[in-house]
Design an enzyme around this catalytic site. Structure first.
Site, short mmCIF file in Angstrom:
data_model
loop_
_atom_site.label_atom_id
_atom_site.label_comp_id
_atom_site.label_asym_id
_atom_site.label_seq_id
_atom_site.Cartn_x
_atom_site.Cartn_y
_atom_site.Cartn_z
N HIS A 92 0.86 -1.18 0.00
CA HIS A 92 0.00 0.00 0.00
C HIS A 92 0.91 1.24 0.00
CE1 HIS A 92 -2.85 2.90 1.83
NE2 HIS A 92 -3.82 2.08 1.48
N ASP A 144 2.82 -4.24 8.11
CA ASP A 144 1.61 -3.46 7.89
C ASP A 144 0.44 -4.41 8.15
OD1 ASP A 144 -0.69 -2.37 6.85
OD2 ASP A 144 0.20 -1.73 4.96
N GLN A 192 -4.75 -4.92 7.07
CA GLN A 192 -5.76 -5.86 6.54
C GLN A 192 -5.76 -7.21 7.25
OE1 GLN A 192 -8.11 -5.00 4.56
NE2 GLN A 192 -7.34 -3.09 3.73
N LYS A 209 -10.92 -0.28 10.43
CA LYS A 209 -11.15 -1.45 9.58
C LYS A 209 -11.60 -2.66 10.41
CE LYS A 209 -7.56 -0.04 6.32
NZ LYS A 209 -8.21 0.40 5.09
N CYS A 215 -4.83 2.53 -3.63
CA CYS A 215 -3.57 3.01 -3.03
C CYS A 215 -2.43 2.05 -3.31
CB CYS A 215 -3.71 3.23 -1.52
SG CYS A 215 -4.89 4.51 -1.12
N1 PMP Z 1 -2.06 -0.60 4.50
C1 PMP Z 1 -3.03 -1.32 3.95
C2 PMP Z 1 -2.75 -2.70 3.48
C3 PMP Z 1 -4.32 -0.78 3.82
O1 PMP Z 1 -5.29 -1.50 3.25
C4 PMP Z 1 -4.56 0.53 4.33
C5 PMP Z 1 -5.94 1.16 4.22
N2 PMP Z 1 -6.51 1.09 2.95
C6 PMP Z 1 -3.51 1.22 4.90
C7 PMP Z 1 -2.27 0.63 4.98
C8 PMP Z 1 -3.68 2.60 5.44
O2 PMP Z 1 -4.55 2.61 6.53
P1 PMP Z 1 -5.08 3.98 7.13
O3 PMP Z 1 -5.64 4.75 5.96
O4 PMP Z 1 -6.13 3.58 8.10
O5 PMP Z 1 -3.93 4.69 7.74
#
Ligand code: PMP
Length: 408
Positions: free
Chosen positions: A121, A198, A201, A224, A362
């Site tokens: 991401h 990270d 998910q 999430k 993203c």
């Molecule tokens: N890493 C992953 C794998 C994600 O799916 C996301 C959220 N889409 C993020 C990081 C970022 O999370 P946040 O926007 O809550 O900071």
């Protein structure tokens, strides 16, 4: 576990959208919140709201107890050794940026290596690009197999004695793959590198134990996993956090302040400058209670079963491309329907009350690797069931009819 019964605890899911019962399949972007979380946040504001750590009065103590109690709840949930290892942040992004800006900028120098994967991401990519630019470190990528999985041989070949940081997502928000974090961590440690995970998910869907994974840092977001937006967590091993400098300075994080110099509080507060996200932490603790009452293993099993069902049913649609491995995946499916733009797919589905996400998620480098500009994605959670998948399939068949010319 009964998804239909659980759904009744989510007020937002009881509505109709565009004349249809809402089918919410955008959980990888954010999950919905059960009554228990909404009530915990509103009870906090109605009964305990105050600033933390400073107040001598009763509400000050209640708020502090609620906030620090939430930290204990998080520590237990992910198996951390101590509350000193739990830093509250705004979310995964802020947590990863904190590790990059504080740990990695100090640890990396010219020619050192930071190892990532092409599926990361943007939140687990750009902070490391910035570290590389600032320190002269080099980014290296573990290559992906054609189904989006990574092989341990390739991890072995990419991590070297020059590697200072390895940062990998536990679960991909596009491919649905679960990466072999424990094995990667072991290889990183063998080369003296730290392992950053990270967990955006993975934490909502799998049982996570940071000490079993043995990772050095682990980041995740409350929103999430049935919690509020604006609250997240950075877990870090105490001996690493202790030697790291704060990146935000101001109230709450100081010990002694002079006109020309200052000292910091001990862990974890030295990383929490300013009034913290108190109600968010309270809501996150309530979300964890809610999830654990159902059981993380039950949630994981439910979603894997649903993902397999969805994968099978969606595969029968002529002209559909499904991305990621066929098995061993979490409950999300990323796809394209012939040449129909994913935004058009999402728009037609929305008219049927079905919420899916469309775009690059993203993950622009991963989109390039998949040779697409964008995809649609349906992502499931504990309140989704086979009827939602059936609605999605019907909606996609309608989309096909609508754009029939664009599908080979
Ligand atoms: N890493 C992953 C794998 C994600 O799916 C996301 C959220 N889409 C993020 C990081 C970022 O999370 P946040 O926007 O809550 O900071």
């Amino acid at each position: 576990m009964n998804a239909r019964e659980l759904r009744e605890q989510f007020p937002i899911l009881q509505q109709q959208v565009n004349g249809h019962p809402l089918v919410y399949l955008d959980n990888a972007a954010t999950s919905q919140k059960p009554r228990a979380v909404l009530d915990a946040v509103s009870r906090y504001y109605e009964f305990s709201n105050s600033n933390v750590h400073r107040g001598v009065h009763t509400l000050g103590s209640r708020a502090t107890d609620a906030y620090e109690g939430a930290r204990e709840r998080v520590a237990r949930f992910i198996g951390a050794g101590s509350t000193q290892e739990i830093i509250f942040t705004r979310g995964t992004t802020t947590a990863l940026n904190l590790v990059a800006a504080s740990y990695a900028r100090e640890a990396c120098g010219e020619g050192d290596e930071i190892v990532l994967t092409p599926m990361e991401h943007h939140s687990n990519l750009i902070p490391w690009q910035q570290v590389a630019k600032a320190t002269g470190a080099v980014l290296r990528y573990i290559p992906l197999q054609s189904d989006g999985t990574i092989r341990i041989e390739d991890v072995e070949a990419t991590i070297t004695d020059r590697t200072k940081v390895v940062s990998v997502m536990y679960v991909s928000n596009v491919l649905g793959v679960i990466n072999p974090i424990k094995e990667i961590t072991e290889i990183a440690h063998r080369h003296g590198a730290v392992m950053v995970v990270d967990g955006a998910q993975s934490t909502p869907h799998l049982k996570v134990d940071v000490r079993e994974l043995d990772c050095d840092f682990y980041a995740f977001s409350g929103h999430k996993m049935c919690g509020p937006t604006g609250i997240g967590v950075l877990y870090g091993k105490k001996h690493l956090l202790e030697r790291m400098e704060p990146v935000e300075f101001g109230g709450e994080m100081i010990d002694h302040v002079d006109l020309y110099d200052s000292t910091w509080k001990e862990l974890p507060w030295k990383f929490e400058g300013g009034t913290p996200i108190i109600a968010g932490a309270v809501g996150l603790a309530a979300a964890i209670d809610f999830l654990e009452e159902i059981g993380m293993d039950a949630i994981d099993q439910h979603e894997k079963t649903l993902a397999a069902y969805a994968f099978d049913r969606l595969s029968t649609i002529e002209g559909i491309s499904l991305y990621g491995p066929t098995s061993g995946r979490v409950g999300l499916i990323t796809f394209n329907l012939g040449d129909v733009h994913p935004h058009d797919v999402a728009t037609v589905l929305d008219a049927e009350g079905i919420a899916v996400r469309a775009g690059h998620h993203c993950c622009q480098p991963l989109m390039r690797w998949l040779e697409v500009t964008a995809t649609a994605r349906a992502s499931f959670y504990l309140y989704n069931d086979e009827a939602d998948v059936d609605a999605l399939v019907d909606g996609l068949l309608k989309t096909k009819e609508f754009f029939g010319h664009a599908i080979g």
